[in-house]
Design an enzyme around this catalytic site. Structure first.
Site, PDB file in Angstrom:
ATOM      1  CG  HIS A  85       8.063  18.193   1.416  1.00 46.21           C
ATOM      2  ND1 HIS A  85       8.583  16.934   1.526  1.00 46.21           N
ATOM      3  CD2 HIS A  85       8.835  18.967   2.211  1.00 46.21           C
ATOM      4  CE1 HIS A  85       9.617  16.932   2.358  1.00 46.21           C
ATOM      5  NE2 HIS A  85       9.800  18.169   2.773  1.00 46.21           N
TER       6      HIS A  85
ATOM      7  CG  ASN B 250      12.525  14.995   5.677  1.00 45.29           C
ATOM      8  OD1 ASN B 250      11.448  15.106   5.106  1.00 45.29           O
ATOM      9  ND2 ASN B 250      13.360  15.998   5.821  1.00 45.29           N
TER      10      ASN B 250
END
Ligand code: NDP
Length: 509
Positions: free
Chosen positions: A65, A138
């Site tokens: 990420h 997510n």
């Protein structure tokens, strides 16, 4: 404009240029030399400081990420769910809580392109009066693995080959098609469907994926999954559109988010929950702690909770997005992690990653401060970069003469609600996935994608143009794997790989 400490900077009002310690600098571009052309002097501290600080501007990027965008906004309660959750942020309709969202890709480095086929992170920090709450979600409702010990292995396969330093289709498909990892099928189906490349962060959903445990004030509890659905509508890019945009404007989604908020075109999402009782959890054909499964919506309907709106760009990307630290361990009363093993591991691992990336006192960085609640943790003291006064003369341990209270006594103790028992065992879900692990992937293919024109073909195409770069023996495993979802999908992927191989052999220049 917000005046809270998460979005403000402390600068000198007269704007007289100084060094980092406030000493005025008259000639910032002049270096001190011996004579006109002689060597430089070590006493020229302004030069030393600016070069030394420049060399230290970069902090470790997140792994994974690393690449992301963020904005501030608010959550507003639209529906009463106090029967499900006693958290103060839900206490009445109309109540608003300030928040920060960071969207991200997963596998790419910090400067990588926005429009790649990759899940998107959808992390939200709520500044509540009961402390900070992080929903670290997510844009897909499931995940590749359900056993946290596989996480570093899996992420390595999404990054670069240790020798070639290239993204590597062999690594990617070899890991996934290994029998004990084939449970990734559901996530891979979503990733290679049209939703695998959202057209913008504004046009995608967020999902808790994990099961959480929420309680009401009476101590009654349920398992919960959260869905954050875009009000802008789902929009995606084809693989070909995305490749073109990646080349022309790798920051496409960052620009889209920033410019829309700047124009006052504030993106919003409607928040829903699904709930399941402990009794129902015993009856569903899958484990509620299995991150590769969704809860069918006809059995567990979505219940609306509120609205999230992003209405304020950060003033400074580094201070407010790069230094923002999200961790599922940051939670509030009445919202707890379930026994989902991947969530349990994330509760440790995310906070640990922030300590490494930002330092032990990362909670003192303004964007991470629980400014709406304040904190009182006299036993959390000292450490590198302690900048908040370190609680002055407060005792550094809890003792009988200090004045303190425990909020815990006001509410039911959630740890007492579920009872676990058994020997310490090395736990494996299964050495290879069974029919139940393919069922929801098949549902997606046969009952959802079939209703959207072209989606089944796009799925086969997207897999084919990726798997063509893998070794032939791995390609065969890929085809066999998707054949278990539906024989037609296996057949179509085989044809797409052959088509892509032929295009590779005869490139159009
Ligand atoms: P439903 O028909 O009730 O739900 C299907 C859901 O599929 C929709 O609500 C939509 O999610 C989502 N969807 C639509 N197109 C796509 C796509 N191209 N890629 C991924 N998801 C898509 O059926 P079920 O609840 O029984 O689920 C059937 C299948 O749908 C599941 O096996 C799963 O693969 C997928 N799905 C299910 C979700 C769930 O929570 N039950 C959530 C997301 C996907 P949304 O409304 O969130 O946009």
């Amino acid at each position: 404009m917000s005046q809270d400490p998460t979005n403000s900077a402390d600068v000198r009002e007269d704007r007289v240029v100084t060094n980092g310690f406030g000493n005025p600098i008259n000639e910032p571009f002049a270096t001190q030399r011996v004579g006109n052309h002689g060597p430089l002097l070590l006493q020229d501290y302004n030069l030393v400081e600016s070069l030394a600080h420049f060399a230290r501007e970069r902090i470790p990027e997140r792994n994974p990420h690393a690449h992301g965008s963020g904005a501030f906004g608010e959550f507003e309660v639209t529906d009463d769910i106090t029967d499900v959750c006693g958290s103060k942020m839900f206490e009445k309709i109309g109540k608003k809580t300030r928040l920060l969202v960071r969207f991200s890709t997963v596998g790419g480095e910090k400067g990588s392109a926005d429009t790649v086929r990759d899940p998107r992170g959808f992390a939200t920090k709520f500044y509540t009066e009961e402390g900070n709450l992080d929903w670290v979600y997510n844009n897909t409702p499931v995940f590749f693995i359900r056993d946290p010990s596989k996480f570093p292995h899996f992420i390595h396969t999404q990054k670069r080959n240790p020798q070639t330093n290239l993204k590597d289709a062999d690594m990617f498909w070899d890991f996934l098609t290994t029998p004990e990892n084939q449970v990734a099928i559901h996530q891979i189906m979503i990733l290679f469907s049209d939703r695998g490349i959202p057209a913008s962060y504004r046009n995608m959903n967020g999902y808790s994926g994990h099961t959480y445990k929420w309680s009401n004030k009476k101590g009654e509890w349920v398992y919960v999954q959260v869905h954050i659905k875009t009000d802008q509508g789902i929009k995606n890019l084809t693989a070909e559109e995305a490749a073109k945009i990646s080349g022309e404007n790798p920051d496409f989604c960052q620009q889209d988010l920033f410019e829309n908020i700047e124009k006052g075109n504030f993106p919003s999402w409607t928040v829903y929950i699904q709930t399941m009782t402990a009794q129902q959890a015993k009856q569903v054909p899958f484990s509620v702690f299995d991150l590769t499964k969704v809860w069918p919506q006809k059995d567990f309907p979505l219940r609306r909770v509120g609205k999230m709106t992003l209405n304020e760009n950060p003033k400074n990307f580094f201070a407010q997005v790069e230094e923002a630290a999200f961790a599922p361990s940051n939670t509030v009363p009445y919202q707890e992690p379930s026994a989902d093993p991947v969530l349990q591991a994330r509760v440790f691992s995310y906070a640990d990653a922030q300590r490494y990336r930002l330092g032990t006192n990362y909670n003192q960085i303004p964007v991470n401060c629980p400014y709406a609640s304040k904190s009182f943790a006299p036993f959390i003291r000292d450490g590198s970069m302690n900048v908040n006064g370190n609680l002055g003369s407060e005792s550094n341990y809890l003792n009988n003469s200090s004045k303190y209270t425990f909020k815990e006594t006001e509410r039911p103790i959630q740890q007492h609600q579920e009872v676990w028992d058994g020997p310490a065992v090395p736990f494996h879900w299964a050495t290879s996935p069974g029919e139940i692990d393919f069922k929801q992937a098949t549902d997606l293919y046969q009952n959802v994608l079939s209703k959207q024109p072209g989606q089944q073909q796009h799925l086969a195409h997207n897999i084919g143009i990726h798997a063509v770069n893998a070794r032939p023996d791995i390609q065969k495993r890929v085809i066999d794997w998707f054949t278990r979802v539906d024989p037609n999908l296996g057949k179509d992927i085989k044809a797409e790989i052959a088509k892509a191989a032929s295009a590779k052999a005869n490139p159009k220049l």
